[in-house]
Design a protein around this motif. Structure first.
Motif, short mmCIF file in Angstrom:
data_model
loop_
_atom_site.label_atom_id
_atom_site.label_comp_id
_atom_site.label_asym_id
_atom_site.label_seq_id
_atom_site.Cartn_x
_atom_site.Cartn_y
_atom_site.Cartn_z
N PHE A 81 82.47 17.62 53.99
CA PHE A 81 82.86 17.65 52.57
C PHE A 81 82.81 19.06 52.00
CE2 PHE A 81 78.30 16.46 52.09
CZ PHE A 81 77.86 17.44 51.21
N GLY A 82 81.93 19.90 52.55
CA GLY A 82 81.79 21.27 52.04
C GLY A 82 83.00 22.14 52.32
N ILE A 83 83.60 21.98 53.48
CA ILE A 83 84.78 22.78 53.83
C ILE A 83 85.92 22.52 52.85
CG2 ILE A 83 86.59 23.08 55.57
CD1 ILE A 83 84.32 22.80 57.70
N PRO A 84 86.31 21.28 52.59
CA PRO A 84 87.40 21.06 51.62
C PRO A 84 87.04 21.54 50.21
CG PRO A 84 87.06 19.09 52.92
CD PRO A 84 85.94 20.03 53.26
N LEU A 85 85.77 21.38 49.81
CA LEU A 85 85.37 21.86 48.49
C LEU A 85 85.62 23.36 48.37
CD1 LEU A 85 82.00 20.00 47.78
CD2 LEU A 85 84.24 19.54 46.78
N CYS A 86 85.18 24.11 49.37
CA CYS A 86 85.28 25.57 49.33
C CYS A 86 86.69 26.07 49.62
CB CYS A 86 84.31 26.18 50.33
SG CYS A 86 82.59 25.78 49.97
N ASP A 87 87.44 25.31 50.39
CA ASP A 87 88.77 25.76 50.80
C ASP A 87 89.82 25.55 49.73
OD1 ASP A 87 90.46 26.65 53.24
OD2 ASP A 87 91.56 24.95 52.41
N ARG A 88 89.82 24.37 49.11
CA ARG A 88 90.94 24.06 48.24
C ARG A 88 90.61 23.28 46.99
NH1 ARG A 88 95.12 22.15 52.19
NH2 ARG A 88 94.48 24.06 53.18
N ILE A 89 89.60 22.45 47.02
CA ILE A 89 89.34 21.56 45.89
C ILE A 89 88.82 22.33 44.69
CG2 ILE A 89 87.95 19.60 45.10
CD1 ILE A 89 88.18 18.48 47.99
N VAL A 90 87.89 23.25 44.92
CA VAL A 90 87.31 24.04 43.83
C VAL A 90 88.15 25.30 43.62
CG1 VAL A 90 85.29 25.40 43.15
CG2 VAL A 90 84.99 23.14 44.15
N ASP A 91 88.50 25.56 42.38
CA ASP A 91 89.27 26.76 42.01
C ASP A 91 88.28 27.88 41.67
OD1 ASP A 91 90.82 28.74 40.86
OD2 ASP A 91 91.70 27.44 39.33
N PRO A 92 88.23 28.93 42.48
CA PRO A 92 87.28 30.02 42.23
C PRO A 92 87.49 30.71 40.88
CG PRO A 92 88.26 30.25 44.40
CD PRO A 92 88.99 29.15 43.69
N ALA A 93 88.69 30.65 40.34
CA ALA A 93 88.98 31.32 39.07
C ALA A 93 88.40 30.56 37.87
CB ALA A 93 90.49 31.48 38.90
N LEU A 94 88.13 29.27 38.03
CA LEU A 94 87.61 28.44 36.95
C LEU A 94 86.08 28.41 37.05
CD1 LEU A 94 88.18 26.52 34.57
CD2 LEU A 94 88.37 24.66 36.25
N LYS A 95 85.41 29.05 36.15
CA LYS A 95 83.95 29.19 36.20
C LYS A 95 83.26 28.02 35.50
CE LYS A 95 84.33 33.05 38.38
NZ LYS A 95 84.27 33.01 39.81
N GLN A 96 83.60 26.80 35.92
CA GLN A 96 83.00 25.58 35.42
C GLN A 96 82.73 24.64 36.59
OE1 GLN A 96 86.14 24.54 32.67
NE2 GLN A 96 84.91 25.24 30.94
N VAL A 97 81.82 23.68 36.39
CA VAL A 97 81.48 22.73 37.45
C VAL A 97 82.71 21.88 37.77
CG1 VAL A 97 80.01 20.80 38.13
CG2 VAL A 97 79.06 22.69 36.78
N GLN A 98 83.13 21.93 39.03
CA GLN A 98 84.30 21.20 39.50
C GLN A 98 83.98 20.18 40.58
OE1 GLN A 98 87.55 24.09 40.32
NE2 GLN A 98 86.09 25.55 39.45
N ALA A 99 82.76 20.26 41.12
CA ALA A 99 82.33 19.31 42.14
C ALA A 99 80.84 19.07 41.98
CB ALA A 99 82.63 19.84 43.54
N ILE A 100 80.45 17.83 42.19
CA ILE A 100 79.04 17.47 42.10
C ILE A 100 78.67 16.66 43.34
CG2 ILE A 100 79.53 15.42 40.69
CD1 ILE A 100 76.79 16.12 39.26
N VAL A 101 77.53 17.01 43.91
CA VAL A 101 77.01 16.33 45.10
C VAL A 101 75.65 15.75 44.71
CG1 VAL A 101 76.40 16.56 47.54
CG2 VAL A 101 78.16 18.06 46.55
N LEU A 102 75.54 14.44 44.72
CA LEU A 102 74.27 13.77 44.38
C LEU A 102 73.48 13.51 45.65
CD1 LEU A 102 75.52 11.21 41.72
CD2 LEU A 102 74.21 13.30 41.33
#
Length: 175
Positions: A81-102
């Motif tokens: 799950f970490g690879i897709p989050l870092c690769d494409r799901i999370v936008d580095p330009a948007l400095k807000q929480v975009q993914a949460i892992v419980l």
């Protein structure tokens, strides 16, 4: 991710399939279509080829599919799950929480946050662990500084939500 329940998938432990001597070899991380920044981080971590759970899930997660994954400890789920989050799901330009892992424990929250931070080393994605037993002030500072991925325990996540120090209105992915 996907709103359509028919798009949900169940990925079970693929290790048994990989143990089949007649099974085709696993593809490389590069064959998964990952960005150079993420490939570099994966190489730095010493991974040479994806684990079966990663082969089964990374392409689906990158395409926006909802997944439910069951796999043994040590099988590579965090990177799955970490690879897709870092690769494409999370936008580095948007400095807000975009993914949460419980996660159920502070130890696991710290472990997952550290692993995902390593995966995002060259992707300019900020990962913050939030868990009870640690000073709230430091976590608040990290969240305000532009955390994009939060790995935390339910109790502390709720504390931050009640205080208004954690906003989930930009979350694209929940693990």
């Amino acid at each position: 991710m996907s709103e359509d329940p028919s798009q949900n998938l169940l990925a079970t432990d693929a290790a048994a399939a990989a143990a089949d001597p007649g099974a085709p070899p696993l593809p490389s991380f590069a064959a998964l279509g990952l960005r150079p920044e993420v490939l570099r981080a994966i190489a730095d971590m010493g991974f040479s080829e994806p684990m079966p759970v990663q082969v089964a899930t990374v392409p689906l997660a990158l395409s926006g599919r909802d997944l439910m994954v069951q796999s043994r400890t040590g099988s590579g789920k965090t990177a799955a799950f970490g690879i897709p989050l870092c690769d494409r799901i999370v936008d580095p330009a948007l400095k807000q929480v975009q993914a949460i892992v419980l996660l159920p424990t502070r130890e696991l929250a710290l472990q997952v946050a550290a692993e995902v931070a390593r995966l995002s080393a060259y992707a300019a994605v900020a990962v913050v662990p939030v868990y009870g037993g640690a000073p709230m002030g430091r976590q608040v500072e990290q969240l305000r500084a532009g955390a994009q991925i939060v790995a935390g325990t339910p109790g502390r996540i709720l504390d931050h939500l009640r205080r208004g120090t954690l906003k989930l209105d930009r979350v694209k992915c929940a693990v």
